[in-house]
Motif scaffolding. Sequence first.
Motif, PDB file in Angstrom:
ATOM      1  N   MET A   1       1.185  -8.183 -13.316  1.00  0.00           N
ATOM      2  CA  MET A   1      -0.058  -8.003 -12.592  1.00  0.00           C
ATOM      3  C   MET A   1      -0.456  -6.533 -12.681  1.00  0.00           C
ATOM      4  SD  MET A   1      -1.093  -8.684  -8.580  1.00  0.00           S
ATOM      5  CE  MET A   1       0.438  -8.157  -7.914  1.00  0.00           C
ATOM      6  N   SER A   2      -1.693  -6.315 -13.026  1.00  0.00           N
ATOM      7  CA  SER A   2      -2.253  -4.976 -13.105  1.00  0.00           C
ATOM      8  C   SER A   2      -2.889  -4.615 -11.763  1.00  0.00           C
ATOM      9  CB  SER A   2      -3.300  -4.962 -14.218  1.00  0.00           C
ATOM     10  OG  SER A   2      -3.923  -3.717 -14.275  1.00  0.00           O
ATOM     11  N   LEU A   3      -2.748  -3.361 -11.363  1.00  0.00           N
ATOM     12  CA  LEU A   3      -3.312  -2.905 -10.099  1.00  0.00           C
ATOM     13  C   LEU A   3      -4.269  -1.754 -10.327  1.00  0.00           C
ATOM     14  CD1 LEU A   3      -0.017  -2.807  -8.001  1.00  0.00           C
ATOM     15  CD2 LEU A   3      -1.783  -4.569  -7.905  1.00  0.00           C
ATOM     16  N   THR A   4      -5.234  -1.625  -9.431  1.00  0.00           N
ATOM     17  CA  THR A   4      -6.112  -0.461  -9.397  1.00  0.00           C
ATOM     18  C   THR A   4      -6.059   0.108  -7.993  1.00  0.00           C
ATOM     19  OG1 THR A   4      -8.061  -1.792  -8.842  1.00  0.00           O
ATOM     20  CG2 THR A   4      -7.680  -1.342 -11.181  1.00  0.00           C
ATOM     21  N   ILE A   5      -6.521   1.354  -7.871  1.00  0.00           N
ATOM     22  CA  ILE A   5      -6.590   2.002  -6.571  1.00  0.00           C
ATOM     23  C   ILE A   5      -8.046   2.390  -6.325  1.00  0.00           C
ATOM     24  CG2 ILE A   5      -5.955   4.265  -7.508  1.00  0.00           C
ATOM     25  CD1 ILE A   5      -4.393   4.692  -4.832  1.00  0.00           C
ATOM     26  N   GLU A   6      -8.523   2.116  -5.119  1.00  0.00           N
ATOM     27  CA  GLU A   6      -9.925   2.368  -4.779  1.00  0.00           C
ATOM     28  C   GLU A   6     -10.030   3.167  -3.491  1.00  0.00           C
ATOM     29  OE1 GLU A   6     -12.056  -1.317  -4.423  1.00  0.00           O
ATOM     30  OE2 GLU A   6     -11.731  -1.853  -6.523  1.00  0.00           O
ATOM     31  N   TRP A   7     -11.006   4.052  -3.461  1.00  0.00           N
ATOM     32  CA  TRP A   7     -11.402   4.743  -2.232  1.00  0.00           C
ATOM     33  C   TRP A   7     -12.704   4.086  -1.823  1.00  0.00           C
ATOM     34  CZ3 TRP A   7     -12.815  10.671  -2.338  1.00  0.00           C
ATOM     35  CH2 TRP A   7     -13.248  11.082  -1.081  1.00  0.00           C
ATOM     36  N   ARG A   8     -12.713   3.521  -0.631  1.00  0.00           N
ATOM     37  CA  ARG A   8     -13.908   2.849  -0.117  1.00  0.00           C
ATOM     38  C   ARG A   8     -14.331   3.487   1.191  1.00  0.00           C
ATOM     39  NH1 ARG A   8     -16.287  -1.675  -2.497  1.00  0.00           N
ATOM     40  NH2 ARG A   8     -15.099  -2.291  -4.320  1.00  0.00           N
ATOM     41  N   LEU A   9     -15.636   3.411   1.450  1.00  0.00           N
ATOM     42  CA  LEU A   9     -16.227   4.086   2.597  1.00  0.00           C
ATOM     43  C   LEU A   9     -17.172   3.155   3.329  1.00  0.00           C
ATOM     44  CD1 LEU A   9     -16.952   6.769   4.115  1.00  0.00           C
ATOM     45  CD2 LEU A   9     -18.666   7.124   2.344  1.00  0.00           C
ATOM     46  N   ALA A  33      -6.270  13.083   4.557  1.00  0.00           N
ATOM     47  CA  ALA A  33      -6.262  14.070   3.476  1.00  0.00           C
ATOM     48  C   ALA A  33      -5.083  13.873   2.528  1.00  0.00           C
ATOM     49  CB  ALA A  33      -6.265  15.477   4.055  1.00  0.00           C
ATOM     50  N   MET A  34      -3.906  13.559   3.058  1.00  0.00           N
ATOM     51  CA  MET A  34      -2.728  13.369   2.196  1.00  0.00           C
ATOM     52  C   MET A  34      -2.877  12.147   1.299  1.00  0.00           C
ATOM     53  SD  MET A  34      -0.342  15.534   2.163  1.00  0.00           S
ATOM     54  CE  MET A  34       1.385  15.491   2.448  1.00  0.00           C
ATOM     55  N   VAL A  35      -3.334  11.041   1.864  1.00  0.00           N
ATOM     56  CA  VAL A  35      -3.506   9.804   1.091  1.00  0.00           C
ATOM     57  C   VAL A  35      -4.549  10.014  -0.006  1.00  0.00           C
ATOM     58  CG1 VAL A  35      -4.338   7.413   1.216  1.00  0.00           C
ATOM     59  CG2 VAL A  35      -2.739   8.274   2.939  1.00  0.00           C
ATOM     60  N   LEU A  36      -5.674  10.630   0.348  1.00  0.00           N
ATOM     61  CA  LEU A  36      -6.717  10.864  -0.650  1.00  0.00           C
ATOM     62  C   LEU A  36      -6.250  11.840  -1.720  1.00  0.00           C
ATOM     63  CD1 LEU A  36      -9.854  10.958   1.650  1.00  0.00           C
ATOM     64  CD2 LEU A  36      -9.260   9.198  -0.034  1.00  0.00           C
ATOM     65  N   SER A  37      -5.516  12.854  -1.340  1.00  0.00           N
ATOM     66  CA  SER A  37      -5.001  13.808  -2.316  1.00  0.00           C
ATOM     67  C   SER A  37      -4.103  13.112  -3.330  1.00  0.00           C
ATOM     68  CB  SER A  37      -4.226  14.911  -1.596  1.00  0.00           C
ATOM     69  OG  SER A  37      -3.643  15.794  -2.525  1.00  0.00           O
ATOM     70  N   LYS A  38      -3.214  12.265  -2.840  1.00  0.00           N
ATOM     71  CA  LYS A  38      -2.320  11.531  -3.741  1.00  0.00           C
ATOM     72  C   LYS A  38      -3.109  10.597  -4.651  1.00  0.00           C
ATOM     73  CE  LYS A  38       1.748   8.561  -3.819  1.00  0.00           C
ATOM     74  NZ  LYS A  38       2.723   7.806  -3.039  1.00  0.00           N
ATOM     75  N   MET A  39      -4.089   9.922  -4.079  1.00  0.00           N
ATOM     76  CA  MET A  39      -4.915   8.989  -4.854  1.00  0.00           C
ATOM     77  C   MET A  39      -5.689   9.725  -5.952  1.00  0.00           C
ATOM     78  SD  MET A  39      -8.384   7.728  -4.782  1.00  0.00           S
ATOM     79  CE  MET A  39      -9.061   6.290  -5.572  1.00  0.00           C
ATOM     80  N   LEU A  40      -6.178  10.929  -5.655  1.00  0.00           N
ATOM     81  CA  LEU A  40      -7.015  11.663  -6.596  1.00  0.00           C
ATOM     82  C   LEU A  40      -6.230  12.483  -7.610  1.00  0.00           C
ATOM     83  CD1 LEU A  40      -9.754  12.879  -4.104  1.00  0.00           C
ATOM     84  CD2 LEU A  40      -9.941  11.032  -5.788  1.00  0.00           C
ATOM     85  N   THR A  41      -4.957  12.714  -7.350  1.00  0.00           N
ATOM     86  CA  THR A  41      -4.178  13.539  -8.272  1.00  0.00           C
ATOM     87  C   THR A  41      -3.180  12.694  -9.054  1.00  0.00           C
ATOM     88  OG1 THR A  41      -2.688  14.166  -6.475  1.00  0.00           O
ATOM     89  CG2 THR A  41      -4.480  15.690  -6.983  1.00  0.00           C
ATOM     90  N   ILE A  70     -14.599   5.617  -5.604  1.00  0.00           N
ATOM     91  CA  ILE A  70     -13.970   5.777  -6.911  1.00  0.00           C
ATOM     92  C   ILE A  70     -12.883   4.719  -7.074  1.00  0.00           C
ATOM     93  CG2 ILE A  70     -12.342   7.495  -6.043  1.00  0.00           C
ATOM     94  CD1 ILE A  70     -12.449   8.851  -8.815  1.00  0.00           C
ATOM     95  N   SER A  71     -12.731   4.255  -8.294  1.00  0.00           N
ATOM     96  CA  SER A  71     -11.685   3.301  -8.644  1.00  0.00           C
ATOM     97  C   SER A  71     -10.935   3.863  -9.842  1.00  0.00           C
ATOM     98  CB  SER A  71     -12.307   1.948  -8.994  1.00  0.00           C
ATOM     99  OG  SER A  71     -11.330   1.058  -9.476  1.00  0.00           O
ATOM    100  N   ARG A  72      -9.590   3.819  -9.773  1.00  0.00           N
ATOM    101  CA  ARG A  72      -8.757   4.327 -10.863  1.00  0.00           C
ATOM    102  C   ARG A  72      -7.757   3.262 -11.288  1.00  0.00           C
ATOM    103  NH1 ARG A  72      -6.044   9.832  -9.611  1.00  0.00           N
ATOM    104  NH2 ARG A  72      -5.962   9.895 -11.863  1.00  0.00           N
ATOM    105  N   SER A  73      -7.403   3.293 -12.556  1.00  0.00           N
ATOM    106  CA  SER A  73      -6.374   2.393 -13.078  1.00  0.00           C
ATOM    107  C   SER A  73      -5.004   2.941 -12.731  1.00  0.00           C
ATOM    108  CB  SER A  73      -6.507   2.262 -14.597  1.00  0.00           C
ATOM    109  OG  SER A  73      -6.090   3.464 -15.220  1.00  0.00           O
ATOM    110  N   ASP A 100      -8.643  22.634  -1.611  1.00  0.00           N
ATOM    111  CA  ASP A 100      -8.908  21.705  -2.702  1.00  0.00           C
ATOM    112  C   ASP A 100      -8.071  20.454  -2.498  1.00  0.00           C
ATOM    113  OD1 ASP A 100     -10.759  23.180  -4.232  1.00  0.00           O
ATOM    114  OD2 ASP A 100      -9.131  24.430  -4.989  1.00  0.00           O
ATOM    115  N   TYR A 101      -8.531  19.336  -3.047  1.00  0.00           N
ATOM    116  CA  TYR A 101      -7.813  18.075  -2.838  1.00  0.00           C
ATOM    117  C   TYR A 101      -6.438  18.048  -3.480  1.00  0.00           C
ATOM    118  CZ  TYR A 101      -9.823  16.622  -7.353  1.00  0.00           C
ATOM    119  OH  TYR A 101     -10.207  16.540  -8.652  1.00  0.00           O
ATOM    120  N   ASP A 102      -6.174  18.922  -4.438  1.00  0.00           N
ATOM    121  CA  ASP A 102      -4.848  18.922  -5.059  1.00  0.00           C
ATOM    122  C   ASP A 102      -3.859  19.855  -4.365  1.00  0.00           C
ATOM    123  OD1 ASP A 102      -5.960  21.301  -5.919  1.00  0.00           O
ATOM    124  OD2 ASP A 102      -5.336  21.055  -7.999  1.00  0.00           O
TER     125      ASP A 102
END
Length: 111
Positions: A1-9, A33-41, A70-73, A100-102
Motif C-alpha cells: 500500500m502506498s501512502l501520501t501525507i497531506e496538510w489540510r486546513l 510546528a513540530m508536526v508541520l516541520s517534519k512533514m515539510l522536511t 500540500i500533498s507529498r508522496s 524557518d520550518y526546517d
Amino acid sequence: MSLTIEWRLRPGDDTVLIVSDDAVVEVAIHADAMVLSKMLTVPGDLSLWEGGKLLEAVDRDPTTWGELVISRSEEGQILKMDPELFWNGVYEWFRSRGIDYDIYQKRVQSC
C-alpha cells in the motif's frame, strides 16, 4: 500500500493526514510546528506516523478535513499544492515567529 501525507486546513484547525492510495485517511494528527516541520522536511516512513484520535467513518474522507494545502508522496515529491495556502501557512506557523520550518529538524539533528 502506498501512502501520501497531506496538510489540510479548515477554519481554526490545521491537520496532517496520512492517506492510503485508495484515498482513505489512515492517520490524522493535529498540526503543530513540530508536526508541520517534519512533514515539510523529512517525513520518513509514513507507515510509522501515529495519530492521537480514533477515526470515525466520516473522518476517513480526506476532503472532510478541509482545504488541501500540500500533498507529498512517501518519497517526498510534491503531488499537489495550493501556493497561497502553503505560504500563508508557513507565515502563520513559522515566519511570523521569526523561524524557518526546517529549524526544528536542525535542532533534532544537532542533539
